[in-house]
Design a protein around this motif. Structure first.
Motif, PDB file in Angstrom:
ATOM      1  N   UNK A 169       0.840  -1.202   0.000  1.00  0.00           N
ATOM      2  CA  UNK A 169       0.000   0.000   0.000  1.00  0.00           C
ATOM      3  C   UNK A 169       0.870   1.246   0.000  1.00  0.00           C
ATOM      4  N   UNK A 170       0.430   2.243  -0.755  1.00  0.00           N
ATOM      5  CA  UNK A 170       1.086   3.555  -0.785  1.00  0.00           C
ATOM      6  C   UNK A 170       0.009   4.601  -0.538  1.00  0.00           C
ATOM      7  N   UNK A 171       0.207   5.421   0.479  1.00  0.00           N
ATOM      8  CA  UNK A 171      -0.742   6.486   0.788  1.00  0.00           C
ATOM      9  C   UNK A 171      -0.067   7.843   0.610  1.00  0.00           C
ATOM     10  N   UNK A 172      -0.749   8.721  -0.117  1.00  0.00           N
ATOM     11  CA  UNK A 172      -0.233  10.068  -0.368  1.00  0.00           C
ATOM     12  C   UNK A 172      -1.093  11.093   0.365  1.00  0.00           C
ATOM     13  N   UNK A 173      -0.439  12.024   1.030  1.00  0.00           N
ATOM     14  CA  UNK A 173      -1.108  13.179   1.616  1.00  0.00           C
ATOM     15  C   UNK A 173      -0.383  14.398   1.063  1.00  0.00           C
ATOM     16  N   UNK A 174      -0.975  15.018   0.064  1.00  0.00           N
ATOM     17  CA  UNK A 174      -0.315  16.127  -0.622  1.00  0.00           C
ATOM     18  C   UNK A 174      -1.346  16.977  -1.347  1.00  0.00           C
ATOM     19  N   UNK A 175      -0.914  18.149  -1.745  1.00  0.00           N
ATOM     20  CA  UNK A 175      -1.777  19.016  -2.543  1.00  0.00           C
ATOM     21  C   UNK A 175      -1.982  18.396  -3.922  1.00  0.00           C
ATOM     22  N   UNK A 176      -3.056  18.801  -4.568  1.00  0.00           N
ATOM     23  CA  UNK A 176      -3.389  18.302  -5.898  1.00  0.00           C
ATOM     24  C   UNK A 176      -2.304  18.724  -6.905  1.00  0.00           C
ATOM     25  N   UNK A 177      -1.564  17.762  -7.472  1.00  0.00           N
ATOM     26  CA  UNK A 177      -0.496  18.134  -8.415  1.00  0.00           C
ATOM     27  C   UNK A 177      -0.941  18.192  -9.869  1.00  0.00           C
ATOM     28  N   UNK A 178      -2.205  17.833 -10.134  1.00  0.00           N
ATOM     29  CA  UNK A 178      -2.598  17.520 -11.510  1.00  0.00           C
ATOM     30  C   UNK A 178      -2.676  18.732 -12.419  1.00  0.00           C
ATOM     31  N   UNK A 179      -3.077  19.889 -11.885  1.00  0.00           N
ATOM     32  CA  UNK A 179      -3.258  21.058 -12.744  1.00  0.00           C
ATOM     33  C   UNK A 179      -1.932  21.530 -13.329  1.00  0.00           C
ATOM     34  N   UNK A 180      -0.912  21.621 -12.483  1.00  0.00           N
ATOM     35  CA  UNK A 180       0.401  22.065 -12.968  1.00  0.00           C
ATOM     36  C   UNK A 180       1.011  21.028 -13.904  1.00  0.00           C
ATOM     37  N   UNK A 181       0.879  19.732 -13.564  1.00  0.00           N
ATOM     38  CA  UNK A 181       1.423  18.687 -14.417  1.00  0.00           C
ATOM     39  C   UNK A 181       0.745  18.674 -15.783  1.00  0.00           C
ATOM     40  N   UNK A 182      -0.570  18.887 -15.789  1.00  0.00           N
ATOM     41  CA  UNK A 182      -1.278  18.876 -17.064  1.00  0.00           C
ATOM     42  C   UNK A 182      -0.882  20.070 -17.927  1.00  0.00           C
ATOM     43  N   UNK A 183      -0.713  21.235 -17.299  1.00  0.00           N
ATOM     44  CA  UNK A 183      -0.313  22.414 -18.077  1.00  0.00           C
ATOM     45  C   UNK A 183       1.076  22.203 -18.681  1.00  0.00           C
ATOM     46  N   UNK A 184       1.989  21.620 -17.923  1.00  0.00           N
ATOM     47  CA  UNK A 184       3.313  21.320 -18.461  1.00  0.00           C
ATOM     48  C   UNK A 184       3.214  20.318 -19.619  1.00  0.00           C
ATOM     49  N   UNK A 185       2.315  19.334 -19.474  1.00  0.00           N
ATOM     50  CA  UNK A 185       2.114  18.345 -20.545  1.00  0.00           C
ATOM     51  C   UNK A 185       1.584  19.034 -21.810  1.00  0.00           C
ATOM     52  N   UNK A 186       0.640  19.946 -21.633  1.00  0.00           N
ATOM     53  CA  UNK A 186       0.089  20.666 -22.779  1.00  0.00           C
ATOM     54  C   UNK A 186       1.188  21.456 -23.491  1.00  0.00           C
ATOM     55  N   UNK A 187       2.028  22.125 -22.740  1.00  0.00           N
ATOM     56  CA  UNK A 187       3.110  22.899 -23.361  1.00  0.00           C
ATOM     57  C   UNK A 187       4.082  21.978 -24.094  1.00  0.00           C
ATOM     58  N   UNK A 188       4.312  20.802 -23.535  1.00  0.00           N
ATOM     59  CA  UNK A 188       5.174  19.831 -24.214  1.00  0.00           C
ATOM     60  C   UNK A 188       4.557  19.384 -25.537  1.00  0.00           C
ATOM     61  N   UNK A 189       3.237  19.145 -25.536  1.00  0.00           N
ATOM     62  CA  UNK A 189       2.558  18.777 -26.777  1.00  0.00           C
ATOM     63  C   UNK A 189       2.678  19.891 -27.816  1.00  0.00           C
ATOM     64  N   UNK A 190       2.571  21.130 -27.377  1.00  0.00           N
ATOM     65  CA  UNK A 190       2.668  22.257 -28.309  1.00  0.00           C
ATOM     66  C   UNK A 190       4.041  22.310 -28.969  1.00  0.00           C
ATOM     67  N   UNK A 191       5.052  21.819 -28.273  1.00  0.00           N
ATOM     68  CA  UNK A 191       6.406  21.783 -28.824  1.00  0.00           C
ATOM     69  C   UNK A 191       6.629  20.545 -29.691  1.00  0.00           C
ATOM     70  N   UNK A 192       6.129  19.410 -29.217  1.00  0.00           N
ATOM     71  CA  UNK A 192       6.461  18.129 -29.845  1.00  0.00           C
ATOM     72  C   UNK A 192       5.333  17.527 -30.671  1.00  0.00           C
ATOM     73  N   UNK A 193       4.102  18.059 -30.548  1.00  0.00           N
ATOM     74  CA  UNK A 193       2.969  17.545 -31.287  1.00  0.00           C
ATOM     75  C   UNK A 193       2.204  16.492 -30.510  1.00  0.00           C
ATOM     76  N   UNK A 194       0.942  16.276 -30.893  1.00  0.00           N
ATOM     77  CA  UNK A 194       0.101  15.280 -30.235  1.00  0.00           C
ATOM     78  C   UNK A 194      -1.343  15.738 -30.210  1.00  0.00           C
ATOM     79  N   UNK A 195      -2.248  14.776 -30.042  1.00  0.00           N
ATOM     80  CA  UNK A 195      -3.675  15.089 -30.050  1.00  0.00           C
ATOM     81  C   UNK A 195      -4.436  14.059 -29.238  1.00  0.00           C
ATOM     82  N   UNK A 196      -5.546  14.476 -28.642  1.00  0.00           N
ATOM     83  CA  UNK A 196      -6.432  13.559 -27.920  1.00  0.00           C
ATOM     84  C   UNK A 196      -7.743  13.357 -28.660  1.00  0.00           C
ATOM     85  N   UNK A 197      -7.866  13.859 -29.866  1.00  0.00           N
ATOM     86  CA  UNK A 197      -9.175  13.913 -30.514  1.00  0.00           C
ATOM     87  C   UNK A 197      -9.745  12.534 -30.839  1.00  0.00           C
ATOM     88  N   UNK A 198      -8.903  11.542 -31.069  1.00  0.00           N
ATOM     89  CA  UNK A 198      -9.425  10.201 -31.343  1.00  0.00           C
ATOM     90  C   UNK A 198     -10.156   9.662 -30.117  1.00  0.00           C
TER      91      UNK A 198
END
Length: 308
Positions: free
Chosen positions: A257-286
């Motif tokens: 078991x692994x338990x995490x007690x931390x602030x929500x990291x998803x918003x910042x991680x997703x924004x960084x992922x989006x910027x990476x896609x803008x540089x390298x390409x990619x799509x979720x439309x399918x």
């Protein structure tokens, strides 16, 4: 990257805070905090991408404008249309202009969601037999107070889209058809509790609710060689991941078991992922097209009375 935020509601303010100094303009037709009322009024030379935090109806039109003018776009989930041709046209436009059209499903960046994906794809669980998920919050009264939200399919499209995207994230393309098991209106004009699923291998069982007075998420994956379980999300913490190894012929399984007690990291991680896609390409439309087809089919069934 220079970004424009379109829509300054709850999600828009979250995106603005994460993007910080990269936000060069804010568009909202009503709120005085915004510098512009229409995206067409923002000079095209002043930004590279837009973050769309708007209701469902104007999304396709806004994306057509942005992609057609060579601007990358992050759009809040779900990206739906009753006409699949609309999303196909967006995909073609993005390919033509070399732009990224990314639909934001921030739960993909939950640490335990990533852990579940990696475990399933590693093959350590063997054949996946069943996946069961529940996603509930207590926003029935808030939805009831919002005329534009308390219509139609309600929680099915809102939270059901998250669960479908999660299945795609963990399992890859899914071929079996889904059906409504129950669709209820306990406190709302729209559906505030819906269960749906798909028979076959794996068996998929999904439940969404606006009546969970303590926000809650869980996932159970049972498989040939063991099981894996998630309880809660980081934003509601603590969030726990449990992996169990099957003991043959029977017996109490080994457990980690692994338990995490931390602030929500998803918003910042997703924004960084989006910027990476803008540089390298990619799509979720399918994936969006599959989610749109599935939800439209389920929504029609629920509205016709199936499962009630």
């Amino acid at each position: 990257m220079r970004v424009v935020v379109i829509g300054l509601g709850v999600q828009g303010r979250k995106r603005t805070a994460i993007a910080g100094p990269e936000v060069v303009a804010i568009v909202d037709p009503v709120l005085p905090d915004a510098g512009y009322r229409r995206i067409e009024d923002v000079p095209l030379s002043s930004y590279d991408a837009a973050l769309l935090c708007v209701p469902d109806d104007p999304k396709v039109e806004l994306l057509t404008y942005l992609l057609g003018n060579g601007k990358h776009a992050l759009v809040e989930k779900p990206l739906l249309s009753e006409r699949e041709a609309d999303l196909s046209a967006l995909a073609a436009l993005a390919a033509k202009t070399g732009t990224v059209c990314y639909t934001a499903y921030n739960h993909r960046f939950e640490p335990h969601f990533v852990r579940m994906r990696d475990l399933i794809q590693s093959g350590k669980l063997g054949e996946i037999y069943t996946v069961r998920m529940y996603y509930g919050n207590g926003t029935a009264a808030q939805v009831k107070a919002s005329p534009w939200r308390d219509t139609g399919t309600g929680v099915l499209f809102d939270l059901g889209s998250h669960l479908l995207d999660t299945l795609s994230f963990w399992l890859g393309p899914i071929s079996q058809p889904f059906k409504v098991i129950s669709a209820s209106r306990f406190e709302n004009l729209s559906f505030d509790h819906v269960t749906f699923g798909a028979a076959g291998k794996p068996l998929l069982q999904l439940e969404t609710s606006l009546l969970s007075w303590r926000n809650h998420f869980y996932a159970d994956v049972h498989a040939e060689k063991g099981s894996a379980h998630i309880t809660s999300l980081c934003k509601w913490g603590p969030s726990t991941f449990i992996q169990r190894g099957r003991v043959l012929p029977s017996g109490r399984p080994d457990e980690d078991a692994v338990t995490l007690v931390q602030a929500d990291p998803t918003w910042a991680l997703e924004y960084d992922h989006f910027k990476s896609l803008c540089t390298n390409g990619g799509s979720t439309l399918e994936t969006d097209m599959w989610i749109s087809r599935t939800l439209n089919s389920l929504g029609a069934a629920a509205l016709s009375g199936e499962g009630q």
